[in-house]
Design an enzyme around this catalytic site. Structure first.
Site, PDB file in Angstrom:
ATOM      1  N   LYS A  44       0.665  -1.154  -0.198  1.00 44.61           N
ATOM      2  CA  LYS A  44      -0.077  -0.010   0.179  1.00 44.61           C
ATOM      3  C   LYS A  44       0.915   1.223  -0.275  1.00 44.61           C
ATOM      4  O   LYS A  44       1.869   1.210   0.997  1.00 44.61           O
ATOM      5  CB  LYS A  44      -0.597   0.454   0.900  1.00 44.61           C
ATOM      6  N   GLU A  93      -1.803   5.174  -8.059  1.00 48.65           N
ATOM      7  CA  GLU A  93      -1.853   5.913  -7.301  1.00 48.65           C
ATOM      8  C   GLU A  93      -0.594   6.650  -8.168  1.00 48.65           C
ATOM      9  O   GLU A  93       0.965   5.926  -7.993  1.00 48.65           O
ATOM     10  CB  GLU A  93      -1.332   4.771  -5.785  1.00 48.65           C
ATOM     11  N   GLU A 130       3.247   2.453   4.356  1.00 53.16           N
ATOM     12  CA  GLU A 130       2.280   1.896   4.350  1.00 53.16           C
ATOM     13  C   GLU A 130       1.163   0.906   5.200  1.00 53.16           C
ATOM     14  O   GLU A 130       0.753   1.306   5.869  1.00 53.16           O
ATOM     15  CB  GLU A 130       1.474   3.426   3.893  1.00 53.16           C
ATOM     16  N   ARG A 149     -17.449   0.334  -1.572  1.00 55.14           N
ATOM     17  CA  ARG A 149     -16.430  -0.264  -0.424  1.00 55.14           C
ATOM     18  C   ARG A 149     -16.567  -1.355   0.377  1.00 55.14           C
ATOM     19  O   ARG A 149     -18.264  -1.275   0.669  1.00 55.14           O
ATOM     20  CB  ARG A 149     -16.471   0.507   1.163  1.00 55.14           C
ATOM     21  N   ASP A 176      43.004  14.233  -9.428  1.00 53.94           N
ATOM     22  CA  ASP A 176      43.183  13.234  -9.399  1.00 53.94           C
ATOM     23  C   ASP A 176      41.963  12.122 -10.137  1.00 53.94           C
ATOM     24  O   ASP A 176      41.278  12.088 -10.354  1.00 53.94           O
ATOM     25  CB  ASP A 176      42.787  12.130  -7.866  1.00 53.94           C
TER      26      ASP A 176
END
Length: 549
Positions: free
Chosen positions: A23, A77, A183, A199, A529
């Protein structure tokens, strides 16, 4: 269209039939692609094209390849990745608030974001929403392969569209997320269809909470919130406001305690001298407040004075379970009051930047068993007591450690490896992967010579259209890096270039610069160098701690 939503859960589902993903902390986003320029749609159906121009411009570069497959809809995302399992929400949130194109462009150049994709909802105009998740995942991978886009997430890859890998082993993924301070984990039922705006229990989110101890300082009866504070340089600083997570009995007890023992601040507030400590669960700290806080437990084992800024930082960055720390309070840099635990925290926070330089390199470390001011020794071999997760490569009877993971980095830190030295090539390449010039002034007082040399070298590099980077070196010098295409130039070929550049500068400014190797013969000149850049030699890695202190 609105994204399918996640249901919160405490534990990972134990039964079979689930896929698991990391996530990430960012902006949930649908990529709706019908014409040359796609649209980035937030979960509230706001168009985010202006805020994330790097995603849009990348999509337009692959339009010729993808146009025959349009219309396409991807679910993902928008994130700013710190590593493959952890993203920084602050950068995405800040971008979302920006309005001016020039400001957005500058931020996009400094903090380029990715759209990490986990679902394919439409392809060639055909909806896949009613297909099982496993089928959609298979179609998504086929799509990304056809477009030559990454099918495994790599935060160092410049492809702005990348695919999130699903795993069947939830325990293994959870350990990775915890090690990299991510997360949390998402669990998705293999047979789930995509239900926009809903949902359901087919998609679950399990947060990787961290637990921060604070002392309670204020109660606001008007909104029911308690304020928690920590000590920062002897000053109390508010870091959290919370009310969720308390039982009715706990909430009532605290309310009565504030009203009985606190001092009235206003009609609805009471303030309390530090006396009660609690643990607050959260997912991060945004610089001012703990994010997504809720009450976890009372903490009667500590005094309020122990709720400090330093303690909070450690609690926000717990060490992986694989790392057993010995003597965390051991002084490492006594002059700066830095102990071993401070050093390990530094390694955790700098790992997104340090690890890419160590990746796939045969590592040589310098260990300081008694601290940075005491004796030290070089170590190339993997010691016999090293844990099994330490990767190695056997080369000419030396079993080198290869530090690709944060667990390895932290284990080396616990062994008080304070310097990380790497060769100019990886273990999979035969030729150098970069050119490095070392600009070494006679003392810190002549640091301006290093700056002048760097500017003159930059003018040469620009003539050849070479991209270069500058870093500090030790306490007084600079190093210039030029990345090289993999396995294209040999050490012999790069030596011709490095010697030419250094000799040219010495001819132009013979009173300032020299390539004389013996320090006693350099006078007050800066040493250029180029000898050190050779096969078998090593250089201290950028962000190596000894370069910082």
């Amino acid at each position: 269209m609105k994204p399918m939503l996640l249901s919160p859960a405490i534990d990972l589902p134990p039964e079979e039939g689930w896929l698991f993903e990391t996530k990430y902390d960012g902006f949930r986003c649908l990529l709706v692609w019908e014409q040359k320029t796609p649209q980035l749609l937030s979960r509230n159906e706001k168009i985010l094209n202006k805020q994330f121009p790097e995603i849009i411009s990348f999509c337009e570069t692959i339009y010729p390849t993808i146009k025959s497959l349009l219309p396409i809809v991807l679910d993902g995302e928008l994130v700013y990745l710190l590593n493959n399992h952890h993203s920084d929400f602050k950068q995405v949130q800040l971008r979302g608030r920006m309005k001016t194109i020039s400001v957005i462009s500058k931020h996009a150049a400094s903090f380029p974001c990715h759209l990490v994709v986990f679902d394919l909802l439409k392809k060639e105009g055909t909806s896949l929403s009613n297909e099982h998740l496993l089928i959609r995942k298979k179609e998504l991978k086929t799509l990304f392969n056809s477009l030559h886009l990454p099918v495994t997430l790599n935060y160092g890859n410049n492809a702005r569209l990348q695919m999130i890998v699903s795993e069947n082993n939830s325990k293994k993924l959870w350990e990775k997320v915890q090690s990299y301070n991510g997360e949390g984990v998402i669990a998705k039922r293999e047979t789930s269809i995509w239900e926009g705006g809903r949902r359901t229990n087919n998609w679950l989110k399990i947060k990787n909470y961290r637990y921060v101890s604070v002392c309670l300082t204020k109660y606001d009866q008007k909104n029911g919130y308690f304020h928690g504070s920590i000590f920062k340089i002897d000053q109390l600083v508010d870091v959290v406001i919370f009310k969720h997570g308390l039982s009715k009995e706990e909430e009532k007890t605290l309310q009565n305690f504030f009203k009985t023992n606190g001092e009235k601040g206003s009609d609805t507030t009471w303030e309390l001298e530090p006396s009660i400590c609690v643990k607050v669960a959260c997912i991060d700290f945004d610089g001012k407040q703990l994010r997504e806080p809720h009450f976890h437990t009372f903490n009667f084992e500590i005094e309020p004075s122990e709720c400090t800024w330093e303690a909070m930082l450690r609690q926000l960055h717990p060490l992986p379970q694989s790392i057993a720390v010995t003597n965390p309070e051991k002084p490492i840099w006594p002059k700066h009051s830095i102990n071993k635990d401070d050093y390990l925290l530094y390694l955790q926070k700098v790992s997104p930047y340090l690890l890419p330089f160590l990746k796939e390199r045969l590592l040589t470390v310098i260990r300081y068993p008694h601290g940075a001011t005491d004796e030290h020794f070089y170590q190339k071999h993997r010691p016999d007591y090293a844990p099994s997760f330490i990767d190695t490569e056997l080369v000419e009877d030396i079993n080198y450690i290869v530090c690709n993971k944060i667990d390895t980095l932290l284990w080396l830190g616990n062994q008080l490896a304070l310097e990380f030295h790497i060769p100019f090539q990886t273990r999979t390449t035969a030729n150098p992967t970069e050119i490095v010039f070392d600009l070494d002034p006679p003392s810190v007082n002549e640091f301006s010579l290093a700056i002048e040399a760097a500017l003159q070298m930059k003018a040469i590099f620009d003539q050849f259209n070479l991209v270069s980077f500058v870093k500090t070196s030790g306490g007084k010098g600079l190093q210039l890096y030029i990345p090289l295409p993999e396995n294209q130039f040999s050490y012999q070929e790069t030596r011709l270039f490095t010697q030419f550049v250094c000799d040219f500068l010495c001819e132009q400014q013979p009173n300032w610069f020299t390539t004389e190797r013996l320090k006693k013969n350099r006078g007050n000149k800066l040493y250029l160098d180029y000898i050190q850049h050779d096969e078998g030699k090593t250089i201290i890695a950028p962000y190596s701690p000894a370069e910082v202190i």
